[in-house]
Write a protein that holds these residues in place. Structure first.
Motif, PDB file in Angstrom:
ATOM      1  N   SER A  22       0.755  -1.350   0.244  1.00  0.00           N
ATOM      2  CA  SER A  22      -0.610   0.374   0.056  1.00  0.00           C
ATOM      3  C   SER A  22       0.558   1.510  -0.156  1.00  0.00           C
ATOM      4  CB  SER A  22      -0.862   0.226   1.252  1.00  0.00           C
ATOM      5  OG  SER A  22       0.010  -0.451   2.406  1.00  0.00           O
ATOM      6  N   SER A  23       1.911   1.015   0.797  1.00  0.00           N
ATOM      7  CA  SER A  23       2.992   2.343   0.954  1.00  0.00           C
ATOM      8  C   SER A  23       4.183   1.663   0.315  1.00  0.00           C
ATOM      9  CB  SER A  23       3.164   3.338   1.533  1.00  0.00           C
ATOM     10  OG  SER A  23       4.055   4.065   1.496  1.00  0.00           O
ATOM     11  N   THR A  24       4.906   2.406  -0.548  1.00  0.00           N
ATOM     12  CA  THR A  24       6.561   1.747  -1.423  1.00  0.00           C
ATOM     13  C   THR A  24       7.760   3.143  -0.614  1.00  0.00           C
ATOM     14  OG1 THR A  24       5.898   0.153  -2.619  1.00  0.00           O
ATOM     15  CG2 THR A  24       8.135   0.531  -3.254  1.00  0.00           C
ATOM     16  N   SER A  25       8.458   2.639   0.444  1.00  0.00           N
ATOM     17  CA  SER A  25       9.138   3.897   0.931  1.00  0.00           C
ATOM     18  C   SER A  25      10.522   3.310   0.454  1.00  0.00           C
ATOM     19  CB  SER A  25       9.429   3.761   2.394  1.00  0.00           C
ATOM     20  OG  SER A  25      10.187   2.145   2.068  1.00  0.00           O
ATOM     21  N   ILE A  26      11.166   5.273  -0.266  1.00  0.00           N
ATOM     22  CA  ILE A  26      12.116   5.115  -0.943  1.00  0.00           C
ATOM     23  C   ILE A  26      13.223   5.771   0.180  1.00  0.00           C
ATOM     24  CG2 ILE A  26      13.285   6.055  -2.908  1.00  0.00           C
ATOM     25  CD1 ILE A  26      10.228   6.190  -4.555  1.00  0.00           C
TER      26      ILE A  26
END
Length: 543
Positions: A22-26
């Motif tokens: 649901s959320s891909t961190s970078i």
């Protein structure tokens, strides 16, 4: 729901990361879903969040920003082909993709900016083409290539070269010039001919056309100067035999509520034959100019931020060096206890104190150089070295002050200083030299007296004469030296702490008490000057 992914290149080659969460961190921190080893990338820089059927790029309050297709963003929806860059327009490029089965349009427009894609759709609607014909496909191809070239240009020079080449190709005009606005004036920065050769000066262009474009705040064109009675009479047109002119202001709208900001101007012309542009060509030209202005704006902001960061880093290094140079080791004396504090209002300042203990006396110094910040700090460090060396050499106070005054006057550095030098003997006798400084206080309980012998400040009048004062401390008395950052501290009403405040605070306690009362007096007001205090409590010499 459509599957999505991002692709990018690192040291190991091409990487593709499916956006399954649901959320891909970078970020740069190990443990992020996408780890980018780039100093411009923050530890937790951004995230790609899934919201229903849409994907959003969300900046996580990063230091250097998140860019989508060359434009800095906080949170915006992604479309297929969008290019994400973190921290810098020169950084790693991440390209957003959706499932190929649903991504015909996304693949077609990969690498173009959302704004250019929208503009082309609008052009197609206005020309009544549901599907572009051959001419439309050519325009689309040119538009995508223009977007690619502009967005791959990181430096201002590269953006301007791409802008000139693209617009000359579109208009078939012969020459192009770009001007950037600096200090309210248009400065020529680059020229290019249609064959790719550089033009180093703008002497043969029409400045009248440029003025008209700036005054009208919009594009100004003359397709054929010979058919335009007004333009045909311009001296530049007649002398240089200019046939076609196109001037486009490069403007960046900061917000919907504020007027657009003029960044520069694009000038194109031809000396051989007239050139007539279609309505679609005009709109394409406007679109690419808007895109270039946005990129220029972002690059200028990025460069300004880089320079500001570099200046902060250099200032931090200077502050560390300055702190080391000005560091004072307070000696332990059998006949006196010494305390001192200095608080600069900026990172570094022009106040300093010094304590030099010899076998038969102790010297105390407090100096306030005019001004604040780096210039005052440079002069302060120089004076500290001069005075310290002279005290170690046992020069008289009057001779030291005369030397400092001569040094500042001869160098004409535009700075002066107030100072107090004190020589305290073990038996309590003291000699002092006050040059335009806050009068020293001698405090014992409720009793306070001032050392009132004064002299001119140093650094203003060459050859000034200086006379020392004499006094003596009794056991238990405290000598307090302060800079005017204490006495001239203001509260929100503009009232000064003053000698009265200093005297009252000195009766109540030591320098920590005085500083606490100054801080309470100022409350929410910001300190406008450096504050320095030095205190000596005399105990009497041992038998």
């Amino acid at each position: 729901m459509r599957a999505a992914s991002v692709t990018y290149f690192d040291a190991g080659g091409k990487c593709t990361v499916a956006l399954e969460k649901s959320s891909t961190s970078i970020g740069r921190l190990a443990g992020q879903d996408i780890v980018l080893n780039d100093p411009a990338v923050s530890r937790r820089h951004a995230a790609i969040a899934r919201e229903g059927d849409a994907y959003m790029i969300v900046d996580q309050k990063s230091t250097h920003g998140t860019y989508l297709n060359g434009v800095r963003v906080d949170k915006v929806m992604l479309t297929p082909g969008d290019v994400i860059q973190l921290g810098s327009l020169k950084g790693v490029r991440l390209q957003f993709h959706t499932d190929p089965a649903d991504d015909t349009e996304g693949r077609l427009f990969a690498g173009s900016s959302t704004s250019l894609l929208t503009s082309f759709k609008k052009l197609a609607q206005e020309t009544g083409e549901a599907k572009p014909a051959q001419r439309g496909i050519e325009q689309l191809t040119w538009l995508l290539e223009a977007a690619r070239q502009l967005n791959e240009s990181g430096e201002i020079d590269e953006i301007l070269t791409a802008l000139l080449g693209l617009t000359l190709q579109l208009t078939h005009l012969e020459r192009g010039f770009v001007f950037l606005r600096e200090n309210g004036e248009m400065r020529f920065v680059q020229g290019l001919r249609a064959d790719g050769t550089r033009v180093d000066e703008d002497a043969t262009i029409s400045h009248t056309a440029i003025r008209k474009a700036i005054e009208s705040r919009s594009k100004f064109t003359v397709s054929d100067t010979l058919a335009d009675q007004s333009a045909s009479e311009w001296s530049s047109v007649m002398v240089s035999k200019i046939r076609s002119i196109c001037c486009i202001p490069l403007r960046q709208r900061v917000s919907a509520q504020s007027p657009s900001e003029l960044l520069g101007l694009l000038y194109l012309d031809s000396q051989l034959q007239p050139e007539f542009l279609s309505d679609v060509d005009h709109q394409l030209l406007d679109t690419i100019a808007i895109e270039a202005a946005a990129l220029l704006h972002n690059v200028v902001l990025a460069e300004a931020e880089f320079k500001a960061r570099q200046a902060r880093e250099e200032l931090a290094i200077a502050a560390k060096i300055h702190s080391g140079l000005m560091a004072v080791s307070i000696p332990a004396l059998p006949y006196a206890t010494i305390q001192a504090r200095t608080i600069p209002c900026l990172e570094i300042g022009g106040d300093f104190y010094d304590v030099v203990a010899l076998d038969d006396c102790v010297y105390l110094t407090i100096v306030d150089v005019s001004g604040k910040g780096v210039p005052a700090a440079i002069v302060a460090a120089t004076l500290q070295g001069i005075i310290h060396a002279q005290l170690l050499a046992r020069q008289s106070l009057a001779a030291i002050v005369a030397l400092v005054n001569r040094f500042l006057c001869d160098r004409a550095v535009g700075k002066y200083a107030t100072l107090v030098l004190v020589k305290l003997n073990p038996d309590g006798r003291l000699e002092y030299m006050n040059c335009g400084h806050v009068e020293p206080l001698v405090v014992q309980g409720a009793d306070v007296r001032r050392l009132e012998v004064g002299n001119l400040v140093v650094g203003l009048i060459a050859g000034a004469q200086y006379t020392p004062g004499q006094d003596a401390l009794r056991p238990g008395e405290r000598l307090i030296l302060a800079t005017d950052g204490i006495t001239e501290a203001e509260n929100h009403a503009g009232d000064l702490f003053g000698y009265t405040g200093l005297t009252t605070a000195a009766r109540d306690g030591n320098i920590e008490v005085i500083l606490a009362q100054v801080d309470k007096f100022q409350a929410a007001s910001r300190a406008e000057d450096d504050c320095t205090l030095l205190e000596v409590q005399y105990r009497a010499a041992a038998d």
